[in-house]
Design a protein around this motif. Structure first.
Motif, PDB file in Angstrom:
ATOM      1  N   UNK A   9       8.328  10.393  12.917  1.00 22.10           N
ATOM      2  CA  UNK A   9       8.821  10.657  14.327  1.00 22.10           C
ATOM      3  C   UNK A   9       7.424  10.452  15.208  1.00 22.10           C
ATOM      4  N   UNK A  10       7.643  10.009  16.422  1.00 21.39           N
ATOM      5  CA  UNK A  10       6.439   9.731  17.312  1.00 21.39           C
ATOM      6  C   UNK A  10       5.780  10.830  17.504  1.00 21.39           C
ATOM      7  N   UNK A  11       4.423  11.069  17.684  1.00 18.97           N
ATOM      8  CA  UNK A  11       3.629  12.052  18.214  1.00 18.97           C
ATOM      9  C   UNK A  11       3.306  11.601  19.503  1.00 18.97           C
ATOM     10  N   UNK A  12       3.006  12.937  19.997  1.00 24.35           N
ATOM     11  CA  UNK A  12       2.736  12.776  21.752  1.00 24.35           C
ATOM     12  C   UNK A  12       1.517  11.933  22.127  1.00 24.35           C
ATOM     13  N   UNK A  13       0.641  11.652  21.024  1.00 21.14           N
ATOM     14  CA  UNK A  13      -0.611  10.859  21.360  1.00 21.14           C
ATOM     15  C   UNK A  13      -0.247   9.288  21.034  1.00 21.14           C
ATOM     16  N   UNK A  14       1.164   8.960  20.554  1.00 20.57           N
ATOM     17  CA  UNK A  14       1.338   7.586  20.163  1.00 20.57           C
ATOM     18  C   UNK A  14       1.295   7.416  18.565  1.00 20.57           C
ATOM     19  N   UNK A  15       0.758   8.556  17.794  1.00 22.03           N
ATOM     20  CA  UNK A  15       0.738   8.263  16.372  1.00 22.03           C
ATOM     21  C   UNK A  15       2.017   8.462  15.683  1.00 22.03           C
ATOM     22  N   UNK A  16       2.081   8.390  14.434  1.00 22.57           N
ATOM     23  CA  UNK A  16       3.320   8.502  13.817  1.00 22.57           C
ATOM     24  C   UNK A  16       3.204   9.725  12.728  1.00 22.57           C
ATOM     25  N   UNK A  17       4.358  10.637  12.774  1.00 28.76           N
ATOM     26  CA  UNK A  17       4.182  11.708  11.745  1.00 28.76           C
ATOM     27  C   UNK A  17       5.315  11.398  10.799  1.00 28.76           C
ATOM     28  N   UNK A  18       4.699  11.574   9.614  1.00 32.32           N
ATOM     29  CA  UNK A  18       5.759  10.848   8.474  1.00 32.32           C
ATOM     30  C   UNK A  18       5.579  12.163   7.145  1.00 32.32           C
ATOM     31  N   UNK A  19       6.885  12.574   6.706  1.00 31.18           N
ATOM     32  CA  UNK A  19       6.920  13.441   5.650  1.00 31.18           C
ATOM     33  C   UNK A  19       7.797  12.766   4.615  1.00 31.18           C
ATOM     34  N   UNK A  20       6.833  12.558   3.696  1.00 27.95           N
ATOM     35  CA  UNK A  20       7.678  11.840   2.497  1.00 27.95           C
ATOM     36  C   UNK A  20       8.499  12.716   1.550  1.00 27.95           C
ATOM     37  N   UNK A  21       9.369  12.110   0.653  1.00 29.87           N
ATOM     38  CA  UNK A  21      10.102  12.748  -0.260  1.00 29.87           C
ATOM     39  C   UNK A  21       9.498  13.796  -0.974  1.00 29.87           C
ATOM     40  N   UNK A  22       9.805  14.819  -1.313  1.00 31.94           N
ATOM     41  CA  UNK A  22       9.149  15.837  -2.082  1.00 31.94           C
ATOM     42  C   UNK A  22       9.161  15.218  -3.639  1.00 31.94           C
ATOM     43  N   UNK A  23       7.993  15.545  -4.135  1.00 35.94           N
ATOM     44  CA  UNK A  23       7.545  14.726  -5.622  1.00 35.94           C
ATOM     45  C   UNK A  23       7.582  13.254  -5.803  1.00 35.94           C
ATOM     46  N   UNK A  24       7.228  12.674  -4.369  1.00 32.76           N
ATOM     47  CA  UNK A  24       7.351  11.173  -4.500  1.00 32.76           C
ATOM     48  C   UNK A  24       6.003  10.798  -5.227  1.00 32.76           C
ATOM     49  N   UNK A  25       6.089   9.474  -5.659  1.00 34.18           N
ATOM     50  CA  UNK A  25       4.747   8.831  -5.923  1.00 34.18           C
ATOM     51  C   UNK A  25       5.108   7.422  -6.337  1.00 34.18           C
ATOM     52  N   UNK A  26       3.896   6.720  -6.528  1.00 31.38           N
ATOM     53  CA  UNK A  26       3.837   5.302  -6.990  1.00 31.38           C
ATOM     54  C   UNK A  26       3.083   5.257  -8.056  1.00 31.38           C
ATOM     55  N   UNK A  27       3.563   4.934  -9.221  1.00 21.56           N
ATOM     56  CA  UNK A  27       2.766   4.837 -10.617  1.00 21.56           C
ATOM     57  C   UNK A  27       3.326   4.096 -11.650  1.00 21.56           C
ATOM     58  N   UNK A  28       2.823   3.460 -12.369  1.00 18.46           N
ATOM     59  CA  UNK A  28       3.507   2.686 -13.381  1.00 18.46           C
ATOM     60  C   UNK A  28       2.937   3.052 -15.087  1.00 18.46           C
ATOM     61  N   UNK A  29       3.278   3.852 -15.650  1.00 17.35           N
ATOM     62  CA  UNK A  29       3.022   3.855 -17.375  1.00 17.35           C
ATOM     63  C   UNK A  29       1.663   4.733 -17.571  1.00 17.35           C
ATOM     64  N   UNK A  30       0.682   4.117 -17.145  1.00 10.09           N
ATOM     65  CA  UNK A  30      -0.675   4.311 -17.713  1.00 10.09           C
ATOM     66  C   UNK A  30      -1.090   5.977 -17.814  1.00 10.09           C
TER      67      UNK A  30
END
Length: 204
Positions: A27-48
């Motif tokens: 959602x947009x913040x009052x100052x024009x920024x963007x507030x983002x809530x990612x999914x619980x236990x979300x990540x980006x990773x492969x194997x290592x």
């Protein structure tokens, strides 16, 4: 958000990107920024090292052609283990780079994960950046991505030099993940695109 700076960069509107793995909330913040809530236990990773593949982090992406750069700014006010925000550059699920600030071992760490089939990870502690606005910049030129970061408009710090094929079709933009919990909210304050850096090691 369509202003142009003297260096040829411009502000990117939040509505110009498309979500990779839409977040729980954006959602947009009052100052024009963007507030983002990612999914619980979300990540980006492969194997290592960890032995798993995670590909569910939230990212707002737009094309990153050769000869261009992307900058994303956000407030570093999160504290849970592995909370993270910054910039994702993505070719596909097996080839991508994420870079920004992640909480690891109790400290904010600036770093990058470079993934070509498998992930690697490098970090450096930046406890003095806590509570400040952090900007991450990725410049694409030739066969390379040059990653820099800074806090509150201070001097740029070189974070990583990573390979990317000159002919690869890549997308880039703000991302965030919360691998160990739910409820993280990241306040993104800016997204810009412009020309790539002229030099790998600028004199100033």
């Amino acid at each position: 958000m369509a202003d142009h700076a003297t260096d040829g960069s411009r502000a990117v509107g939040w509505d110009e990107g498309k979500w990779l793995h839409p977040p729980v909330r954006a959602e947009l913040a009052d100052d024009g920024g963007l507030l983002v809530e990612p999914g619980a236990e979300s990540d980006l990773w492969r194997h290592t090292g960890y032995g798993f593949v995670h590909d569910d982090g939230s990212a707002l992406l737009a094309p990153l052609p050769g000869g261009s750069a992307v900058e994303v700014s956000f407030v570093l006010d999160y504290t849970a283990q592995f909370d993270q925000a910054g910039v994702l550059v993505r070719v596909d699920e097996r080839n991508w780079v994420k870079t920004g600030v992640e909480i690891s071992d109790g400290l904010p760490q600036v770093g990058a994960v470079v993934t070509r089939e498998v992930s690697d990870w490098s970090v450096a502690p930046v406890p003095e950046w806590s509570g400040r606005e952090v900007t991450v910049r990725i410049s694409r030129d030739g066969d390379a991505l040059t990653v820099r970061a800074r806090a509150d408009g201070g001097p740029w710090r070189l974070v990583r030099l990573a390979p990317l094929a000159p002919d690869a079709a890549a997308l880039a933009g703000p991302f965030c993940c919360s691998p160990t919990r739910g409820g993280l909210t990241v306040r993104f304050t800016g997204w810009r695109q412009g020309p790539a850096d002229r030099e790998l090691h600028p004199a100033d």
